[in-house]
Design a protein around this motif. Structure first.
Motif, short mmCIF file in Angstrom:
data_model
loop_
_atom_site.label_atom_id
_atom_site.label_comp_id
_atom_site.label_asym_id
_atom_site.label_seq_id
_atom_site.Cartn_x
_atom_site.Cartn_y
_atom_site.Cartn_z
N LYS A 142 -4.04 7.94 10.15
CA LYS A 142 -2.93 8.84 9.52
C LYS A 142 -2.40 9.90 10.25
CE LYS A 142 -3.62 6.31 5.10
NZ LYS A 142 -3.84 6.39 3.47
N SER A 143 -1.37 10.44 9.92
CA SER A 143 -1.19 11.56 10.66
C SER A 143 -2.11 12.71 10.08
CB SER A 143 0.28 12.06 10.37
OG SER A 143 0.59 12.08 8.57
N ASP A 144 -2.66 12.81 8.82
CA ASP A 144 -3.60 13.78 8.46
C ASP A 144 -5.03 13.53 8.75
OD1 ASP A 144 -4.41 11.59 6.97
OD2 ASP A 144 -4.19 12.34 5.19
N GLY A 145 -5.24 12.58 9.70
CA GLY A 145 -6.47 12.25 10.36
C GLY A 145 -7.31 11.63 9.73
N THR A 146 -6.99 11.03 8.42
CA THR A 146 -7.67 10.12 7.76
C THR A 146 -7.69 8.59 8.46
OG1 THR A 146 -6.03 9.58 6.08
CG2 THR A 146 -7.71 11.40 5.57
N TRP A 191 2.44 -2.12 4.08
CA TRP A 191 3.23 -1.50 5.23
C TRP A 191 4.57 -0.61 4.87
CZ3 TRP A 191 0.88 -1.28 9.89
CH2 TRP A 191 0.00 -2.28 10.29
N VAL A 192 5.11 -1.32 3.59
CA VAL A 192 6.42 -0.38 3.42
C VAL A 192 5.95 0.88 2.55
CG1 VAL A 192 6.72 -1.33 0.66
CG2 VAL A 192 8.72 -1.04 2.47
N ASN A 193 4.70 0.87 2.21
CA ASN A 193 4.29 2.06 1.66
C ASN A 193 3.79 3.29 2.51
OD1 ASN A 193 4.89 1.61 -1.10
ND2 ASN A 193 3.22 0.58 -1.26
N THR A 194 4.09 3.08 4.06
CA THR A 194 3.60 3.94 4.97
C THR A 194 4.42 5.37 4.79
OG1 THR A 194 3.43 2.23 6.70
CG2 THR A 194 3.66 4.17 7.63
N GLU A 195 3.79 6.32 4.94
CA GLU A 195 4.32 7.79 5.03
C GLU A 195 5.14 7.80 6.10
OE1 GLU A 195 3.70 9.83 2.52
OE2 GLU A 195 2.09 8.66 1.64
N ASP A 196 6.29 9.04 5.80
CA ASP A 196 7.17 9.12 6.75
C ASP A 196 6.71 9.72 8.06
OD1 ASP A 196 9.31 8.31 5.08
OD2 ASP A 196 9.71 10.53 4.47
N ALA A 197 5.60 10.65 8.12
CA ALA A 197 5.15 11.16 8.99
C ALA A 197 4.24 10.06 9.88
CB ALA A 197 3.93 11.94 8.59
N ASP A 198 3.77 8.79 9.55
CA ASP A 198 3.06 7.84 10.46
C ASP A 198 4.04 6.64 10.74
OD1 ASP A 198 0.74 9.00 9.67
OD2 ASP A 198 0.46 8.27 7.63
N VAL A 199 5.45 6.39 10.22
CA VAL A 199 5.98 5.24 10.47
C VAL A 199 6.40 4.91 11.75
CG1 VAL A 199 8.44 5.82 9.56
CG2 VAL A 199 7.53 3.45 9.39
N VAL A 200 6.83 6.02 12.30
CA VAL A 200 7.23 6.01 13.93
C VAL A 200 6.29 5.47 14.75
CG1 VAL A 200 8.45 6.79 15.90
CG2 VAL A 200 9.31 7.34 13.40
#
Length: 430
Positions: A225-229, A255-264
């Motif tokens: 994830k974008s936060d490194g986790t 998958w639909v619950n993906t964070e905005d920072a990760d989805v692209v």
């Protein structure tokens, strides 16, 4: 595709390679035969394997020959883990899991036609191999110092538990796979996760020593994830690809619950959308994040890839219908059951007051609150507004003869169930 390696790198599918320039030249010069191994250490593949399957699909679409390997032999041993020794499964269990994994892999690749993928099983060349031949023909090419230096082996040796000779020998068996596939199919590229780099190099070195030939290895990054986790865990555990271990509806919701920072980034890695389409979705995330358009595209594409178009259509329809944007009666029973399985639930029967059901499942704090919700127009049964505070649940309200969907306001859901799994009422809040 003239530069498949560059495309894979853009999609976040390249971590390490042997001689990158030579690999790029090989991939650009003509069809390369590539393999990736999948060990049957569980009855299903999971999201981590999905990265490898997508990678193989890209390579096949670019004209390269693909050999998905299901490890009927290596699956009986298991790759050494940092956490400790694996429990060895029976031969019968491993054989059953081999069949399940082969069926799963077959959904991702073209198994017919001019460039058909060829399924292979390393049990075919290890089942009749005796110990003396193994040690003379394969073991002689390995140096103990190199094997001991591998990170997982070194850590396990330093632990209280240590490492068994069985798991220690895994890297030799995986290296032997590469040698056999080089000899049988002219395979010159192996792919795997970045945690497999040492095992991949084991095969590269074995082919070099045994055949005086140069072959390649490519690993994919660990998806985070974008936060490194770590990416890919749910409350129930792994994100399984088998529908009997994780329902297509639950898979879609993950998958639909993906964070905005990760989805692209996930759109690049897990879908086959073009660069132009992904750029448009990136703009949508930046300009209209509340619409979650990119997340819905990601979830729909990956669900269709894993479970098929029909199942993807069904779960999308169910997801919309639960919140009043579709017909609940059109949702298949299995999909509906999966969709409401995690909702607060109350045991109910025809004739029960709606307000009692709403209180019993925790939608409202008490009967008074339930009656006020009705008066305010904020309580629904199967997306129909309840207007009578004394209304009861009718037999026809129980969809598929079992479930009545209750909703408070726009998004707070619960379910009245004639046959809840544990036979008890739930009072958790919606």
């Amino acid at each position: 595709m003239t530069d498949i390696l560059e495309e894979l790198a853009w999609r976040g599918l390249v971590a390490q390679t042997t001689d990158r320039e030579a690999l790029a030249q090989a991939l650009g010069s003509g069809p390369v035969t590539v393999y990736c191994g999948f060990d049957p250490t569980a009855p299903s593949l999971h999201h981590g394997h999905l990265v490898q399957l997508v990678l193989l699909r890209h390579l096949q679409l670019a004209g390269h020959r693909v050999l998905p390997l299901v490890g009927g032999a290596t699956g009986m041993i298991g790759d050494p883990r940092m956490s400790g020794e694996r429990v060895l499964n029976t031969k019968e269990t491993v054989a059953q899991w081999v069949d399940r994994l082969r069926a799963q892999i077959g959904r991702f690749l073209d198994l017919e036609g001019d460039n058909a993928a060829v399924m292979v099983n390393n049990l075919d060349w290890t089942a009749d191999l005796n110990a003396i031949d193994f040690l003379r023909d394969v073991g002689k090419h390995y140096r103990l110092g190199t094997m001991l230096a591998k990170e997982t082996v070194a850590r396990r040796l330093a632990s209280d538990e240590g490492i068994s000779f069985t798991e220690f020998s895994y890297q030799i068996l995986q290296g032997m796979d590469y040698l056999e596939l080089y000899r049988r199919h002219g395979c010159t590229l192996q792919t795997g996760g970045n945690d497999q780099w040492g095992n991949l190099l084991s095969g590269v070195e074995l082919v070099r020593k045994a055949e005086q030939a140069t072959v390649h290895a490519l690993t994919t990054p660990l998806v985070t994830k974008s936060d490194g986790t770590k990416f890919g865990k749910t409350e129930g555990g792994a994100v399984w690809l088998a529908p009997d271990m994780m329902s297509p509806y639950a898979f879609y919701q993950f998958w639909v619950n993906t964070e905005d920072a990760d989805v692209v980034g996930y759109l690049r890695t897990f879908t086959f959308r073009s660069r132009e389409e992904i750029a448009e979705l990136a703009d949508a995330v930046a300009e209209r994040p509340a619409a979650r358009q990119a997340q819905r595209v990601l979830a729909r594409d990956v669900t269709a890839l894993v479970h098929g178009e029909d199942e993807a259509d069904a779960v999308v329809a169910a997801s919309q219908a639960l919140f009043g944007r579709g017909e609940l009666v059109d949702i298949p029973a299995a999909t509906f059951g999966a969709a409401v399985s995690a909702l607060p639930t109350v045991a109910a029967a025809p004739g029960d007051p709606v307000v009692d059901a709403a209180v019993g499942c925790g939608l409202v704090a008490g009967r008074g609150a339930a009656r006020r919700a009705v008066a305010e127009g904020g309580l629904y049964v199967n997306n129909d507004r309840v207007t009578d505070p004394d209304a009861t649940l009718a037999a026809g309200d129980f969809l598929h003869g079992r479930w009545a969907l209750l909703r408070r306001g726009k998004r707070t859901l619960a379910v009245a169930d004639t046959a809840p799994a544990d036979g008890t009422e739930s009072s958790s809040a919606g």
